[in-house]
Design an enzyme around this catalytic site. Structure first.
Site, PDB file in Angstrom:
ATOM      1  N   SER A  82       2.002   0.279   3.555  1.00 49.51           N
ATOM      2  CA  SER A  82       1.393  -0.930   4.108  1.00 49.51           C
ATOM      3  C   SER A  82       1.056  -1.993   3.061  1.00 49.51           C
ATOM      4  O   SER A  82       0.731  -3.124   3.421  1.00 49.51           O
ATOM      5  CB  SER A  82       0.124  -0.569   4.882  1.00 49.51           C
ATOM      6  OG  SER A  82       0.455   0.081   6.094  1.00 49.51           O
TER       7      SER A  82
ATOM      8  N   LYS B 233       2.926  -5.244   3.434  1.00 54.16           N
ATOM      9  CA  LYS B 233       2.685  -6.189   4.526  1.00 54.16           C
ATOM     10  C   LYS B 233       2.324  -7.606   4.079  1.00 54.16           C
ATOM     11  O   LYS B 233       2.876  -8.585   4.612  1.00 54.16           O
ATOM     12  CB  LYS B 233       1.600  -5.632   5.455  1.00 54.16           C
ATOM     13  CG  LYS B 233       2.029  -4.373   6.205  1.00 54.16           C
ATOM     14  CD  LYS B 233       0.862  -3.746   6.953  1.00 54.16           C
ATOM     15  CE  LYS B 233       1.275  -2.483   7.684  1.00 54.16           C
ATOM     16  NZ  LYS B 233       0.128  -1.803   8.329  1.00 54.16           N
TER      17      LYS B 233
ATOM     18  N   TYR C  83      11.346  -2.143   9.287  1.00 58.08           N
ATOM     19  CA  TYR C  83       9.966  -1.935   8.852  1.00 58.08           C
ATOM     20  C   TYR C  83       9.830  -0.635   8.054  1.00 58.08           C
ATOM     21  O   TYR C  83       9.167  -0.595   7.011  1.00 58.08           O
ATOM     22  CB  TYR C  83       9.044  -1.920  10.069  1.00 58.08           C
ATOM     23  CG  TYR C  83       7.623  -1.547   9.757  1.00 58.08           C
ATOM     24  CD1 TYR C  83       6.806  -2.400   9.014  1.00 58.08           C
ATOM     25  CD2 TYR C  83       7.094  -0.329  10.200  1.00 58.08           C
ATOM     26  CE1 TYR C  83       5.495  -2.047   8.720  1.00 58.08           C
ATOM     27  CE2 TYR C  83       5.785   0.027   9.918  1.00 58.08           C
ATOM     28  CZ  TYR C  83       4.990  -0.833   9.177  1.00 58.08           C
ATOM     29  OH  TYR C  83       3.702  -0.491   8.884  1.00 58.08           O
TER      30      TYR C  83
ATOM     31  N   TYR D  53      -8.191  -2.991   7.213  1.00 55.60           N
ATOM     32  CA  TYR D  53      -8.284  -2.525   8.599  1.00 55.60           C
ATOM     33  C   TYR D  53      -9.728  -2.572   9.114  1.00 55.60           C
ATOM     34  O   TYR D  53     -10.439  -3.549   8.901  1.00 55.60           O
ATOM     35  CB  TYR D  53      -7.664  -1.138   8.732  1.00 55.60           C
ATOM     36  CG  TYR D  53      -6.256  -1.048   8.201  1.00 55.60           C
ATOM     37  CD1 TYR D  53      -5.277  -1.929   8.669  1.00 55.60           C
ATOM     38  CD2 TYR D  53      -5.911  -0.132   7.226  1.00 55.60           C
ATOM     39  CE1 TYR D  53      -3.979  -1.867   8.185  1.00 55.60           C
ATOM     40  CE2 TYR D  53      -4.610  -0.061   6.741  1.00 55.60           C
ATOM     41  CZ  TYR D  53      -3.651  -0.936   7.213  1.00 55.60           C
ATOM     42  OH  TYR D  53      -2.376  -0.871   6.731  1.00 55.60           O
TER      43      TYR D  53
ATOM     44  N   VAL E 281      -0.857   3.980   2.757  1.00 53.56           N
ATOM     45  CA  VAL E 281      -1.092   5.412   2.924  1.00 53.56           C
ATOM     46  C   VAL E 281      -0.392   6.272   1.872  1.00 53.56           C
ATOM     47  O   VAL E 281      -0.609   7.483   1.834  1.00 53.56           O
ATOM     48  CB  VAL E 281      -0.692   5.887   4.340  1.00 53.56           C
ATOM     49  CG1 VAL E 281      -1.580   5.251   5.387  1.00 53.56           C
ATOM     50  CG2 VAL E 281       0.776   5.623   4.617  1.00 53.56           C
TER      51      VAL E 281
END
Length: 447
Positions: free
Chosen positions: A66, A69, A191, A243, A261
């Site tokens: 992530s 992103k 992705y 998050y 992660v």
């Protein structure tokens, strides 16, 4: 040993302090990530001058996950613009986990580009052409952020693809609302590949530093994205990057950040540095336990919180006086120039600093008399501040007051002010005091 080794020592000290932390565990829902060494712990920092510092396992390769992103979001913003991207992806904190179904009621837009749903849409927005397929464009862009060519860890990609049904379900759900611009299968495959791009903590620190430097890679000096795009990305990182823990992170650490992660974590000090950590054991929000602890300690120790202002309010304007009170004024001439004010500034002048200078100009000069603006110690004036100073000096002279500028670097350019005997008009051997005194004599009518 060099003086700059103190930065490396600081990173090494953070590693030593938190290496023994045993909370958390590596992500196991992607089987390949569960194989990571739980004891690996690396830190890296890149300055705006392109200086790189690291400690521990900062050169160990791992996948972006992530942390990719924000950089793909930057690519989409660069290609399509904020208004078009915002049609498809929101910019509000979801308050939910990274893989939650965070879709806006009525429109089906994902909450933001940092959660999985939003990242899948953002990735799908990247232009896909025969000359440059979308994933090739993504890989090249992320390589420019890192300052070197990057590749994909095919084993991690295969592992993600084999276990990624929830992301596929998200893509189909978004597609059902009409807010996914490409086929869900292709979108999710792209992705997964993006998440499996391989980097090191040093790469991540360089990528973060590129955002900190307004879109310019401080190592390669290449402009990767515009300053406006970099600022937009940092805004979303600050509010959504961690998050459902983003609010607590911003409160305690105070830096735009993004976790992944695989154990990667980046944080950005705008106009100061990019920093990254790598440590696979994760907390309940999917962020690196050791990385989180280390960056919180670093922020507290060095006062890095964005809401802290390290500059003293008066640090831009260093002197407001009259010319005859300058230490260099000859005793026989004192009093002759007493009706000429002097305002001296220093450092880089931005909006805030320009306001201080203009206020000092208004307050200087005995009985509303002429003023010398001394920019000898100013290192830079940005475009906004330059416009403010031009406008302010024009208003100053329109009010019937006279001004001159000591500007040996010609940072201000032509202004609506008296330029008699300015710093740049004097001989090369002239001192700063010569320049100020010359301007003062000219304004006082002695020359």
């Amino acid at each position: 040993m060099s003086a700059a080794d103190a930065v490396t020592d600081s990173l090494a000290g953070l590693r030593d302090r938190f290496a023994a932390v045993r909370e958390g565990r590596p992500a196991d829902y992607i089987p390949q990530l569960a194989l990571a060494d739980p004891d690996a712990f690396g830190l890296a920092l890149v300055s705006m001058d392109g200086h790189r510092y690291s400690a521990g396992e900062a050169e160990v390769p791992f996948t972006l996950q992530s942390v990719s992103k924000p950089f793909v979001y930057a690519l989409a913003l660069s290609a399509l613009g904020l208004d078009e991207v915002s049609r498809w992806v929101g910019a509000e904190p979801s308050g939910e986990a990274f893989n939650a179904i965070s879709l806006e009621p009525g429109t089906g837009r994902p909450a933001n580009a940092m959660v999985n749903a939003g990242a899948i849409v953002t990735t799908a927005l990247v232009p896909d052409t025969p000359d440059e397929p979308a994933f090739d464009r993504i890989l090249r862009c992320l390589g420019r952020f890192a300052g070197r060519g990057l590749d994909v860890d095919e084993e991690v990609f295969a592992s993600e693809s084999a276990t990624g049904d929830r992301n596929r379900a998200l893509a189909y759900l978004i597609r059902s609302t009409g807010t996914l611009p490409v086929d869900p299968v292709r979108a999710v495959d792209r992705y997964f590949r993006q998440c499996a791009i391989r980097v090191t903590a040093v790469d991540l620190a360089t990528m973060a530093a590129t955002l900190a430097y307004g879109g310019v890679n401080p190592v390669t000096r290449e402009r990767v994205v515009s300053a406006e795009v970099a600022a937009g990305v940092l805004a979303v990182m600050a509010t959504c990057g961690m998050y459902d823990g983003s609010g607590d992170w911003l409160l305690r650490v105070g830096l735009p950040a993004k976790s992944g992660v695989s154990g990667g974590l980046i944080a950005v000090g705008p106009a100061r540095f990019g920093v990254a950590t790598y440590s696979p054991p994760l907390d309940a929000t999917g962020g690196s336990v050791r990385g989180h602890a280390a960056l919180e300690a670093m922020s507290r120790r060095y006062g890095l919180h964005l809401m802290l202002n390290p500059a003293l309010p008066g640090s831009t304007v260093t002197l407001v006086t009259t010319a005859d009170d300058l230490p260099s004024a000859p005793s026989g001439e004192r009093g002759l120039r007493g009706r000429v004010g002097v305002v001296a500034a220093q450092g880089a002048i931005d909006f805030t600093a320009a306001e201080r200078v203009l206020y000092a100009l208004d307050e200087s000069g005995p009985d509303g008399g002429p003023v010398v603006l001394d920019l000898h110690d100013v290192t830079a004036i940005d475009s906004v501040a330059r416009g403010m100073l031009h406008n302010g000096l024009a208003r100053f002279t329109a009010d019937g007051r006279r001004a001159a500028v000591v500007d040996p670097k010609d940072l201000l350019g032509p202004v609506d002010a008296v330029r008699e005997r300015t710093g740049r008009d004097l001989p090369r051997h002239a001192t700063r005091e010569d320049a100020v005194a010359g301007c003062a004599r000219a304004l006082a009518g002695e020359d």
